[in-house]
Each structure stands twice: as structure tokens, then as C-alpha cells.
Design an enzyme around this catalytic site. Structure first.
Site, PDB file in Angstrom:
ATOM      1  CE  LYS A 131      47.174  43.806  44.366  1.00 27.34           C
ATOM      2  NZ  LYS A 131      46.270  44.871  44.249  1.00 27.34           N
ATOM      3  CG  LEU A 133      29.492  35.903  42.254  1.00 31.58           C
ATOM      4  CD1 LEU A 133      28.304  35.040  41.912  1.00 31.58           C
ATOM      5  CD2 LEU A 133      30.766  35.108  42.093  1.00 31.58           C
ATOM      6  CB  VAL A 170      34.964  42.432  36.785  1.00 29.38           C
ATOM      7  CG1 VAL A 170      35.760  41.962  35.599  1.00 29.38           C
ATOM      8  CG2 VAL A 170      33.933  43.435  36.356  1.00 29.38           C
ATOM      9  CG  MET A 171      38.689  41.924  40.349  1.00 31.13           C
ATOM     10  SD  MET A 171      40.064  41.407  39.303  1.00 31.13           S
ATOM     11  CE  MET A 171      41.207  40.759  40.511  1.00 31.13           C
ATOM     12  CE  LYS A 224      38.717  51.021  41.798  1.00 31.54           C
ATOM     13  NZ  LYS A 224      39.739  50.475  40.883  1.00 31.54           N
ATOM     14  CG  ASN A 240      43.594  46.179  46.238  1.00 34.29           C
ATOM     15  OD1 ASN A 240      44.414  45.277  46.391  1.00 34.29           O
ATOM     16  ND2 ASN A 240      43.390  46.759  45.073  1.00 34.29           N
ATOM     17  CD  GLU A 246      48.710  48.678  39.679  1.00 32.83           C
ATOM     18  OE1 GLU A 246      48.746  47.496  40.061  1.00 32.83           O
ATOM     19  OE2 GLU A 246      47.662  49.354  39.699  1.00 32.83           O
ATOM     20  CE1 TYR A 247      47.699  53.389  42.542  1.00 28.58           C
ATOM     21  CE2 TYR A 247      47.821  55.761  42.756  1.00 28.58           C
ATOM     22  CZ  TYR A 247      47.106  54.595  42.870  1.00 28.58           C
ATOM     23  OH  TYR A 247      45.796  54.638  43.302  1.00 28.58           O
ATOM     24  CB  ALA A 268      38.954  47.647  50.363  1.00 29.68           C
ATOM     25  CB  SER A 286      48.098  41.653  41.726  1.00 28.61           C
ATOM     26  OG  SER A 286      48.402  42.555  40.677  1.00 28.61           O
ATOM     27  CG  HIS A 300      51.593  44.750  43.274  1.00 30.77           C
ATOM     28  ND1 HIS A 300      50.470  45.371  42.745  1.00 30.77           N
ATOM     29  CD2 HIS A 300      52.036  43.930  42.300  1.00 30.77           C
ATOM     30  CE1 HIS A 300      50.264  44.940  41.512  1.00 30.77           C
ATOM     31  NE2 HIS A 300      51.205  44.056  41.218  1.00 30.77           N
ATOM     32  CG  ASN A 301      47.911  48.052  44.186  1.00 28.70           C
ATOM     33  OD1 ASN A 301      48.325  46.959  43.839  1.00 28.70           O
ATOM     34  ND2 ASN A 301      46.639  48.344  44.217  1.00 28.70           N
TER      35      ASN A 301
HETATM   36  C1  6PG Z   1      46.045  44.796  40.635  1.00 26.56           C
HETATM   37  C2  6PG Z   1      45.669  46.246  40.629  1.00 26.56           C
HETATM   38  C3  6PG Z   1      44.305  46.410  41.188  1.00 26.56           C
HETATM   39  C4  6PG Z   1      43.716  47.785  40.876  1.00 26.56           C
HETATM   40  C5  6PG Z   1      44.031  48.792  41.928  1.00 26.56           C
HETATM   41  C6  6PG Z   1      44.577  50.106  41.495  1.00 26.56           C
HETATM   42  O1  6PG Z   1      47.076  44.505  41.211  1.00 26.56           O
HETATM   43  O2  6PG Z   1      45.322  44.004  40.041  1.00 26.56           O
HETATM   44  O3  6PG Z   1      46.563  46.979  41.390  1.00 26.56           O
HETATM   45  O4  6PG Z   1      44.355  46.103  42.534  1.00 26.56           O
HETATM   46  O5  6PG Z   1      44.002  48.165  39.607  1.00 26.56           O
HETATM   47  O6  6PG Z   1      42.817  48.962  42.584  1.00 26.56           O
HETATM   48  O7  6PG Z   1      43.565  50.961  41.162  1.00 26.56           O
HETATM   49  P1  6PG Z   1      43.662  52.539  41.116  1.00 26.56           P
HETATM   50  O8  6PG Z   1      44.577  52.881  39.981  1.00 26.56           O
HETATM   51  O9  6PG Z   1      42.252  52.920  40.817  1.00 26.56           O
HETATM   52  O10 6PG Z   1      44.108  53.064  42.425  1.00 26.56           O
END
Ligand code: 6PG
Length: 509
Positions: free
Chosen positions: A210, A15, A17-18, A288, A113, A217-218, A86, A138, A213-214
């Protein structure tokens, strides 16, 4: 701990935050939860928040103080959601559930993750104990609370059980416009629209998607940050001025969650002198590992994702703060330039186009990577469906995802997004400005690794003949590594006897 005689629909472990927000989301959607965390205070906090938000005297969330109690509170066959970090913690929880008597037809959903190969291994490892299903989530804490994007994968049987729950709590998109349907208040439930939760494939596939996806995101974040640095250091604009520009950009094709939150971060001021918070944040990026995994996977599969890799490197180089501070006193760069108002306007327009084009390339790289992984691992990924899931709820949600969805709906076999008629046309239209922005950055000495690498990627992709012919010659020269010829049938290998005077070319193998 609260006791409840009625059995709950779902068990929830972790439990943080997520986890807490997913629990509250599940509760809003009518599911009863038995919750457990090693930190009892977190369980109590979730229950208190649920009571306060629901205004109900009947608990929708039941607290449990052990794994055994958790199992005893659930309807069989048990459905248990994990929201734990993870890696080793996932295995620890799985072992504890086995110790507590979990049954082979019970389902455990890992929402963290996890590295996708770990998920594949875990599904096998625990198959006699329970069904391990995975569903990456996500959207951060707000997404978890009001509608995340969910990437479920694993046993199709488990999915039939999980599907109605997942589709209820997921973010929803208006099918016609592709825009998210807002849900922002506790108690809100959205029943119409397309849920951002669709089955991805067998074990590991969801976590792989996923991970990509990340990686995207980066890249997306780094591209925005490079634009910020160009405006800050190139044009000398303040955080508030940059926020205004980003806000304008956010009304067009660059409309995205990441752009929106960048505006908010840039506008946030602190202290009596209204210092922009962003100026007080240390420029060392954390990570991460999911971006790194994406870059590593692209290298392993031999499919280019340079913009994603560059975004990981940008975080690494940012972490060498002391070295950079020292180097900044040793290494020289170009002198600062001054601009007329018209030049400033052009600079900003060029940058906007550059971000857009770089972003298209980053997504093209991510989708091509998934396509290669699909072949390698014998998955059947539905790329239109993946793009649809990402239209709302997740961190990379953007108007742009609707165009990607349409591209894969037009051609599900599309090899690379750049080849889609819409994106090819967009890149053609905006590329001159992209080139000017990259040239500006080089002339001004401002690093734009992600935006520039995307341009190199684009130019490499549209190059019918790359200089790899010379490279093959070099390899053959020093290592007899052989080469193929354009004037001979494909597959035939040749070697030159470089050390002999005659330098004969021989077909080999
Ligand atoms: C999401 C995010 C989430 C988190 C990652 C990235 O989709 O909600 O990607 O999974 O922000 O862990 O985190 P870092 O930037 O620390 O690698």
C-alpha cells in the site's frame, strides 16, 4: 445507545469518513456491525445514515459506548476492524482492547496507512493477546463506501476468516475487460467479477504494498500536475480548455481515476463570475508521509525510484510559497514564447505521450521496489495479483493496470516493467514526443521534475555504460575506495596509488 440482543459479525472502531463508509459497505453486504468511536456523535451519525439508506427498521449497525460493550456485542472469536489514524492511535486502541478482555484467538484488522515496520512489530507485540492482521484500504471515501481495493496481510488463518467479507466489500473487475464493475448506490451489491482483495503475504507485506501504491499515486498526480502547468503556463490555456484536453486523454491509454478527477476539479467554477476553483486553491501541497516512506525505502534498498522521490520533492518545494514568490522576482527564466495553432497541437500531442511514458516509468519503479523488498524480507509477492487489485477501487486505478497485470502474467519473474515486450514497444513508439516535451519544458522554464526524471530513468536504464566508471575513479582517488575492472574477473578490486609518481595499479583485498 441502541441495544441488540443478536451478536454481530464484526466490531468496528473508528467512524471517521473512511470508517463510516466501510461500515455502510459491510452492512450493504449483509454483515452486522457493532460500532464504536470515542466520539459518540460519529456512532450515532453512522447508525442514522445506515437506517436512512437501508430504509430498514432493524438496525444493521449497533452502537457501542465502550470497548467492553463492543466485545460483548460480537460473535466469538471476535473480528474487529480498526479505522483509526496510523501511529500511536493504533496502539492505544490495541491496549484498550486488551484492557477490555480481547482473547488470543480474536482478530484485529488495521485498515489504516500504518508504516509497514510498525505492523511487523505490532504483530509480534500483541501475539499473546490477539491476532493482529492488517489490510490497507485504498479508494478514499467513495471507494470505502462502494468498493475499495484491499491489501490484506498477516496470519493466513485470519485471512481464511476475513476473505469472504473482504471479497464481498471490495471493488470488482470484469475479468475479461479488466474494467471496474460500477457500484454507486447505497444498497448495491456486486457479486460477480474479480474482487480487488487478494492476500499479499506475511505481516507488513500488505502495508508495504500500500505504501508503494501511494508512492506511485504521488508520482501519477505530480505527472498530471506538470502537464497542467505546461498547458497553463506554456500555452496559456484556461482551466476549462485544459479540462477538455485531459478529458480527451482520458479516453485512451491514460484513462484513469486521477485523470478523471483532475477534469472535474479543473471544471469546477465558483462565484458569480464563474472563477475556476483551481485558481483559488493555494499551490502548497500537503502530504501525510506515505510517498516519503516509499522514497526512503527505495533509497534504503538501493533501487531507483526517482520519479516517486521527485513527486515528494515537488510537494516540498510547493510548500515554500513565500520563498518562491520572492525568488520569482529575483531569478530570471526564458521569455514567453508564442505558438502557431499547429505548434500548439504538436505540443499537446507531445505532452500526452510524455505523460504516458513517465507514468510507465513511475510504475516500473514502484514494482521494482516491491521486487527488491520481496527479496530483502523474504516475502512472496504475486505482482500480477497486486496489479489486479489496483485495477479498481483504488486511487491509482487505471486501464493501464490491465497491461501491467498481463505483463506479470506473461512473466511473473519480470525484473522491470520496462523490459516487458508491450511496455518496451510503447516507450519506443512514444519516446520522441516525450523527449520533445521535456525539451520544451526546459526551454520554456517550466518545471517538470517527475516527467523529466522519468526520462532520465529510462535513459539510464537503457545505457549499457554509465559514467560511474569515472565516479569510481574519483572515489578511488580521494578515498582509496577501489574499483572493479571490465577487463578483469568480476569481484576483483583495484586501487591506484594516486599520490605516487608511478601511479601503480594494485589488486587489493
Ligand atoms: C488511498 C490514498 C489514501 C490517502 C493517502 C495519501 O489509497 O486511498 O492513498 O491512503 O489519500 O493518505 O495522502 P497524502 O497525499 O496526504 O499523503
Amino acid at each position: 445507545m441502541t441495544q441488540n440482543n443478536n451478536l454481530c459479525d464484526i466490531g468496528f472502531i473508528g467512524l471517521g469518513v473512511m470508517g463510516k463508509n466501510l461500515v455502510l459497505n459491510l452492512a450493504d453486504n449483509g454483515f452486522s456491525i457493532a460500532a464504536f468511536d470515542l466520539d459518540i456523535a460519529k456512532v450515532e451519525d453512522a447508525i442514522a445514515q445506515d437506517k436512512a439508506e437501508s430504509g430498514s427498521s432493524t438496525a444493521r449497525v449497533v452502537g457501542c459506548s465502550s470497548y467492553t460493550e463492543l466485545l460483548s456485542c460480537l460473535k466469538p472469536p471476535h473480528l474487529i476492524v480498526l479505522s483509526v489514524p496510523a501511529g500511536a492511535p493504533v496502539d492505544q486502541v490495541c491496549e484498550n482492547l486488551i484492557g477490555a478482555g480481547i482473547q488470543p484467538d480474536d482478530i484485529v484488522i488495521d485498515t489504516g496507512n500504518s508504516l509497514w515496520v510498525d505492523t511487523v512489530a505490532r504483530e509480534k507485540k500483541y501475539k499473546n493477546n490477539f491476532i493482529l492482521f492488517s489490510s490497507a484500504v485504498s479508494g478514499g471515501e467513495v471507494g470505502a463506501r462502494f468498493g475499495p481495493a484491499l491489501m490484506p496481510s498477516g496470519s493466513p488463518y485470519a485471512w481464511t476468516r476475513i476473505k469472504p467479507i473482504w471479497q464481498a466489500i471490495a471493488a470488482k473487475v470484469d475479468a475479461k475487460t479488466g474494467k471496474p464493475i460500477e457500484r454507486t448506490k447505497p444498497g448495491d451489491v456486486v457479486t460477480e467479477g474479480e474482487p480487488c482483495a487478494a492476500y499479499i503475504g506475511p505481516a507488513g507485506a500488505g502495508h508495504y504494498v500500500k505504501m508503494v501504491h501511494n508512492g506511485i499515486e504521488y508520482a501519477d498526480m505530480q505527472i498530471i500536475c506538470e502537464a497542467y502547468q505546461m498547458l497553463r503556463d506554456g500555452l496559456g490555456l484556461s482551466s476549462l480548455e485544459i479540462a477538455d484536453i485531459f478529458e480527451q486523454w482520458n479516453n485512451g491509454p491514460l484513462d484513469s481515476y486521477l485523470m478523471e478527477i483532475s477534469v472535474e476539479v479543473l471544471r469546477h467554477q465558483v462565484g458569480d463570475d464563474n472563477t475556476p476553483l483551481v485558481d483559488l486553491i493555494l499551490d502548497k501541497a500537503g502530504q501525510k508521509g506515505t510517498g516519503l516512506w516509499t522514497a526512503m525505502s527505495s533509497l534504503e534498498l538501493g533501487t531507483p525510484a526517482p520519479t516517486i522521490a521527485q513527486a515528494v520533492y515537488a510537494r516540498s518545494i510547493s510548500s515554500f510559497k513565500d520563498l518562491r514568490v520572492h525568488a520569482s522576482t529575483v531569478l530570471s527564466g526564458p521569455d514567453a514564447q508564442s505558438f502557431t495553432e499547429q505548434e500548439k497541437t504538436d505540443f499537446i500531442d507531445q505532452l500526452q505521450d510524455a505523460i504516458y511514458c513517465a507514468k510507465i516509468c513511475a510504475y516500473a519503479q514502484g514494482f521494482q521496489l516491491m521486487k527488491l523488498a520481496e527479496k530483502e524480507h523474504n516475502w512472496q509477492l504475486d505482482f500480477a495479483s497486486i496489479a489486479k487489485i489496483w485495477r479498481a477501487g483504488c486511487i491509482i486505478r487505471a486501464v493501464f493496470l490491465q497491461s501491467i497485470t498481463q505483463a506479470f502474467e506473461r512473466n511473473p519473474e519480470l525484473d522491470n516493467l520496462l523490459l516487458d515486450e508491450f511496455f518496451a514497444e510503447q516507450l519506443c513508439k512514444h519516446q520522441l514526443n516525450w523527449r520533445k516535451a521535456v525539451a520544451n519544458s526546459a526551454l520554456m522554464g517550466i518545471p517538470t521534475g517527475a516527467i523529466s526524471s522519468a526520462l532520465s530513468y529510462y535513459d539510464s536504464m537503457r545505457c549499457a555504460v554509465l559514467p560511474a566508471n569515472l565516479l569510481q575513479g574519483q572515489r578511488d582517488f580521494f578515498g582509496a575506495h577501489t574499483f572493479e575492472r571490465v577487463d578483469k574477473p568480476a569481484g576483483k578490486k583495484f586501487h591506484v596509488s594516486w599520490s605516487s609518481n608511478t601511479r601503480d595499479i594494485n589488486e587489493v583485498g
